[in-house]
Design a protein around this motif. Structure first.
Motif, PDB file in Angstrom:
ATOM      1  N   HIS A   1      -7.363  -5.081  -4.666  1.00 51.63           N
ATOM      2  CA  HIS A   1      -7.581  -4.179  -3.530  1.00 51.63           C
ATOM      3  C   HIS A   1      -6.704  -2.930  -3.654  1.00 51.63           C
TER       4      HIS A   1
ATOM      5  N   LYS B   1     -13.996  -0.650   1.271  1.00 52.77           N
ATOM      6  CA  LYS B   1     -12.585  -0.997   1.454  1.00 52.77           C
ATOM      7  C   LYS B   1     -11.639  -0.076   0.695  1.00 52.77           C
ATOM      8  N   THR B   2     -11.959   1.198   0.658  1.00 59.34           N
ATOM      9  CA  THR B   2     -11.087   2.133  -0.043  1.00 59.34           C
ATOM     10  C   THR B   2     -10.709   3.268   0.908  1.00 59.34           C
ATOM     11  N   ARG B   3      -9.699   4.021   0.518  1.00 62.18           N
ATOM     12  CA  ARG B   3      -9.244   5.090   1.406  1.00 62.18           C
ATOM     13  C   ARG B   3     -10.351   6.102   1.658  1.00 62.18           C
TER      14      ARG B   3
ATOM     15  N   GLN C   1       0.825  -1.205   0.000  1.00 57.90           N
ATOM     16  CA  GLN C   1       0.000   0.000   0.000  1.00 57.90           C
ATOM     17  C   GLN C   1       0.863   1.261   0.000  1.00 57.90           C
TER      18      GLN C   1
ATOM     19  N   TYR D   1      -7.801   1.010  -3.978  1.00 54.32           N
ATOM     20  CA  TYR D   1      -7.735   1.640  -2.661  1.00 54.32           C
ATOM     21  C   TYR D   1      -7.687   3.175  -2.696  1.00 54.32           C
TER      22      TYR D   1
END
Lengths: 271, 95
Positions: free
Chosen positions: A131, A164-166, A100, A135
């Motif tokens: 993912h 499930k993302t920023r 990430q 993200y």
């Protein structure tokens, strides 16, 4: 200035993510934007082939993440458009090659270089690569085929984009979701063999941003390494141009949803 | 193929079947989205316990997880059958 990040995702494989990423990035470049398109499919590099730059890959995404190359070294400038760049996926088999923090560093680097848009071509599935591709996104183009497994998977992806993302984690404004229906066959829809645009919109509860008709020209385009949006004579190419314009905020009516009747000359001479 | 086959009702278009199936599965999956993975297991075990006392089917139990700011509420509802179903009673609930 920060670059707008667009993820092209779907869940299911083989629905047209890479074709869409290539055409979307090219379309944005045609519109005068500075665009980078990144292949997130570590281990299964393919975007370079679709963009026609496979022989010019020296450094890749993972090299940049690991500090083995600079962003400038790894970005492959498109032959056709000055403001279009490709960042190829690594062919390593190490699934943990991307992190990430590493992805964030690359995206920040692209913003600093003055890019307007970064298109992230997601791998299939919902594992780490997918993912990471979604993200940091501001926009998501969810590619769906009018077919049961693809529709179900795309609903799953829409759920992940919302959680499930920023943006979701920070409680920022939601990712802008765009549903793109590809491989659409109006003739089969007309006889009840294929889900219609409306069916898919009803099931998923979201409107389409574009409908790309199934077309022989898509294969022809990938054969020659030219994004299909550049085939201005093909319906698929024109439908991608419309889609890019809509993503940029323009209003355009959907086209190519009805069965095309062949004219006399077409029937006689083909085409 | 029989000579009178053309008189039969035409089968439902497969796209209609697909739409109906997707409508149901998508709604079901959305209702459990984001919930912990143990919920289906919890639901089955609770069912076993409840079955010791009253006869209910799986459909009679619904589990909802609601998230409010800062806390989560696990809501369990069991629709009890009408009448007096004793444990092990042969007659299944009809309601």
């Amino acid at each position: 200035m920060t670059a707008e990040i667009i993820v092209v995702t779907s869940g299911k494989g083989g629905v047209g993510k890479t074709t869409t990423s290539a055409s979307l990035a090219t379309g944005l470049a045609i519109a005068g934007k500075k665009v980078a398109v990144i292949d997130f499919d570590v281990g299964l590099r393919n975007l370079d082939l679709i963009m026609g730059c496979e022989r010019r890959v020296v450094y890749d995404f993972v090299n940049v993440v690991h500090g083995e190359a600079t962003l400038k070294q790894a970005l492959i400038k498109d032959k056709r458009y000055e403001t279009l760049y490709v960042l190829a996926a690594s062919q390593t088999r190490d699934k943990d090659a991307l992190t990430q923090e590493g992805v964030e560093k690359v995206l920040d680097g692209l913003s600093e270089e003055g890019f307007d848009y970064v298109v992230c071509d997601s791998p299939a599935g919902i594992e780490k690569g997918a993912h990471l591709a979604m993200y940091f996104a501001d926009h998501a183009v969810v590619v769906v085929n009018p077919e049961v497994s693809s529709v179900r998977d795309s609903d799953r992806i829409l759920g992940l984009l919302a959680s499930k993302t920023r943006r979701a984690e920070r409680g920022d404004s939601a990712i802008k979701q765009h549903l793109l229906l590809t491989r659409y066959n109006p003739a089969r829809v007309a006889v009840g063999e294929m889900l219609s645009v409306k069916d898919v919109e009803d099931i998923l509860g979201i409107n389409v941003v574009g409908v790309i008709p199934e077309s022989e020209n898509v294969l022809a385009a990938s054969n020659s390494g030219v994004p299909v949006i550049l085939d201005e004579n093909s319906f698929a190419g024109q439908a991608y141009s419309d889609t890019v314009a809509r993503i940029l905020g323009e209003e355009r009516a959907l086209r190519f949803l009805d069965v095309q009747k062949k004219g006399f000359f077409q029937r006689v001479f083909g085409g | 193929m029989g000579i009178l086959d053309f008189l039969k009702r035409r089968p439902e278009p497969t796209a209609t079947v697909a739409k109906e199936r997707l409508r149901i599965i998508v709604a079901q999956e959305r209702s459990t989205r984001g919930a912990p993975d143990y919920l289906p297991l919890l639901r089955n075990e609770l069912l076993e316990v409840i079955k010791k006392y009253v006869h209910v089917d799986l459909d009679a139990i619904s589990i909802n997880l609601e998230r409010d700011s800062g806390h989560e509420v696990l809501e369990l509802s069991v629709a009890l059958p009408e009448g007096n179903n004793k444990p092990g009673a042969a007659a299944p609930a009809t309601s």
